[in-house]
Design an enzyme around this catalytic site. Structure first.
Site, PDB file in Angstrom:
ATOM      1  CG  HIS A 278      -2.177  -0.724   1.097  1.00  0.00           C
ATOM      2  ND1 HIS A 278      -3.101  -0.451   0.103  1.00  0.00           N
ATOM      3  CD2 HIS A 278      -2.696  -1.749   1.834  1.00  0.00           C
ATOM      4  CE1 HIS A 278      -4.127  -1.277   0.238  1.00  0.00           C
ATOM      5  NE2 HIS A 278      -3.906  -2.075   1.274  1.00  0.00           N
TER       6      HIS A 278
ATOM      7  CG  ASP B  63       4.738  14.789   3.680  1.00  0.00           C
ATOM      8  OD1 ASP B  63       5.285  15.488   2.807  1.00  0.00           O
ATOM      9  OD2 ASP B  63       4.801  15.050   4.896  1.00  0.00           O
TER      10      ASP B  63
ATOM     11  CG  ASP C 105       7.259  12.301   0.745  1.00  0.00           C
ATOM     12  OD1 ASP C 105       7.254  12.764   1.907  1.00  0.00           O
ATOM     13  OD2 ASP C 105       6.608  12.826  -0.181  1.00  0.00           O
ATOM     14  CG  ASP C 106       9.467  14.985   3.921  1.00  0.00           C
ATOM     15  OD1 ASP C 106       9.466  15.049   2.673  1.00  0.00           O
ATOM     16  OD2 ASP C 106       8.784  15.734   4.638  1.00  0.00           O
TER      17      ASP C 106
ATOM     18  CB  CYS D   8      -1.830   4.049  -4.292  1.00  0.00           C
ATOM     19  SG  CYS D   8      -2.905   2.663  -4.733  1.00  0.00           S
TER      20      CYS D   8
ATOM     21  CG  ASP E  61      10.402  14.037  -1.288  1.00  0.00           C
ATOM     22  OD1 ASP E  61       9.398  14.028  -2.028  1.00  0.00           O
ATOM     23  OD2 ASP E  61      10.343  14.270  -0.070  1.00  0.00           O
TER      24      ASP E  61
END
Length: 347
Positions: free
Chosen positions: A158, A173, A189-190, A213, A220
């Site tokens: 997921h 994010d 993502d950070d 998804c 990034d």
């Protein structure tokens, strides 16, 4: 055959992932039916602690192949089906089998592999794909990497979004959902960027595939593939800088299953993709592995275009994305091991 492969792994022998990737699997419902929706912002990852936790971790050699002299090849594979939960999927562990089979058949000489899946009898499995395990093994993947080394990362599970904490220009994010996300939270993502790139030296080659998804910009990275006139247009493709301040020293390329605002689909029977596998699996993984197996001299640009075209021909609306740490020369022949040629016209 599954039980035989499991017995071989338990005995310390090497698994035949090529054979395993071609076995029948159970059909599934599409990922789209089980999309998670917006998640609460998770706690941030302590990157220093993750690297401390990575000390002493080891992978295993999944197969024997001609080595790259003086270079180490590491790989991290993550597949999550969320068995027994309301978020259950069916094809993600099969995606890992398919990717392993593809890399084995292509002869990628992996020295150490880690496999985090929630399928108990998966041959060569390292551990469960919990949040803590994913974080520490992301750190393991890049820890001690030196110039010339080759890294590979594959995630199938997921992907979702959470509201940004306000430390970027983005409203949301992108994040991945560990098997225990309902208890421990997602990974944004950070934090993925910091874990994989904050200590990555120059001249290390890293390839990543995210089949989930909302994955378009999940690493990034500063450069992305664009095509004038729209994502499916026939205009001249090129790389474009889309972020400042996120520069990465290593040569990193990511292919994601879809754009940030899109969902990634599953297929009930992957035999329709002609990859040799059957059963449930991610549409993007099937297309990417098909391109890698059947086209020996695709350029970086053609790899993405052909993957997009294959998905479109089969009726999928998702549009895979290519992003990178540098402005890749899209005419360069794709390689899992060689450094990029850079398009110097892109700043």
């Amino acid at each position: 055959m599954c039980s035989l492969i499991t017995q071989l792994c338990d005995a310390g022998q090497l698994a035949d992932y090529v054979g395993l990737g071609w076995l029948n699997a159970v059909s599934s419902q599409p990922y789209l039916v089980q999309a998670l929706g917006l998640q609460p912002p998770p706690r941030r990852v302590d990157v220093d602690a993750a690297f401390r936790d990575a000390e002493g971790l080891h992978g295993h050699q999944p197969w024997v192949a001609t080595p790259l002299p003086g270079r180490t090849v590491r790989a991290l594979f993550i597949g999550i089906n969320y068995y027994g939960t309301s978020a259950a999927l069916s094809g993600c562990c099969n995606d890992v089998k398919q990717m392993l089979a593809t890399l084995q058949k292509k002869g990628l000489p992996i020295n150490e592999a880690v496999i985090l899946v929630d399928e108990d009898n998966f041959p060569g499995r390292t551990d469960q794909p919990t949040r803590d395990n994913i974080v520490r093994y992301m750190a393991w993947l890049v820890k001690d990497a030196k110039p010339g080394d080759v890294l590979f990362f594959h995630y199938s599970g997921h992907g979702t979004q959470c509201k940004s904490r306000g430390d970027s220009d983005e409203k949301y994010d992108q994040c991945i959902a560990p098997v225990d996300f309902q208890k421990s939270g997602c990974i944004v993502d950070d934090d993925i960027h910091k874990l994989l790139f904050s200590r990555l030296p120059e001249k290390v080659r890293l390839t990543a595939v995210f089949d989930c998804c909302h994955s378009g910009s999940i690493m990034d990275l500063p450069f992305t593939y664009v095509c004038s006139g729209g994502e499916q247009a026939s205009g001249t493709p090129h790389m474009k800088r889309i972020r400042e301040g996120n520069d990465v020293l290593g040569d990193v390329m990511m292919i994601s299953g879809c754009a940030d605002e899109q969902t990634s689909a599953d297929v009930k029977n992957t035999a329709t993709f002609g990859t040799g596998s059957t059963g449930a699996g991610g549409a993007a993984t099937q297309c990417i592995t098909c391109m890698l197996m059947n086209n020996q001299s695709l350029s970086y640009g053609k790899l993405l275009i052909e993957t997009r075209d294959m998905l479109k021909r089969k009726g999928f609306k998702q549009v895979p994305q290519l992003s990178a740490s540098k402005a890749i020369d899209l005419d360069q022949t794709f390689s899992l091991t060689e450094m990029f040629s850079v398009d110097r016209s892109v700043q």
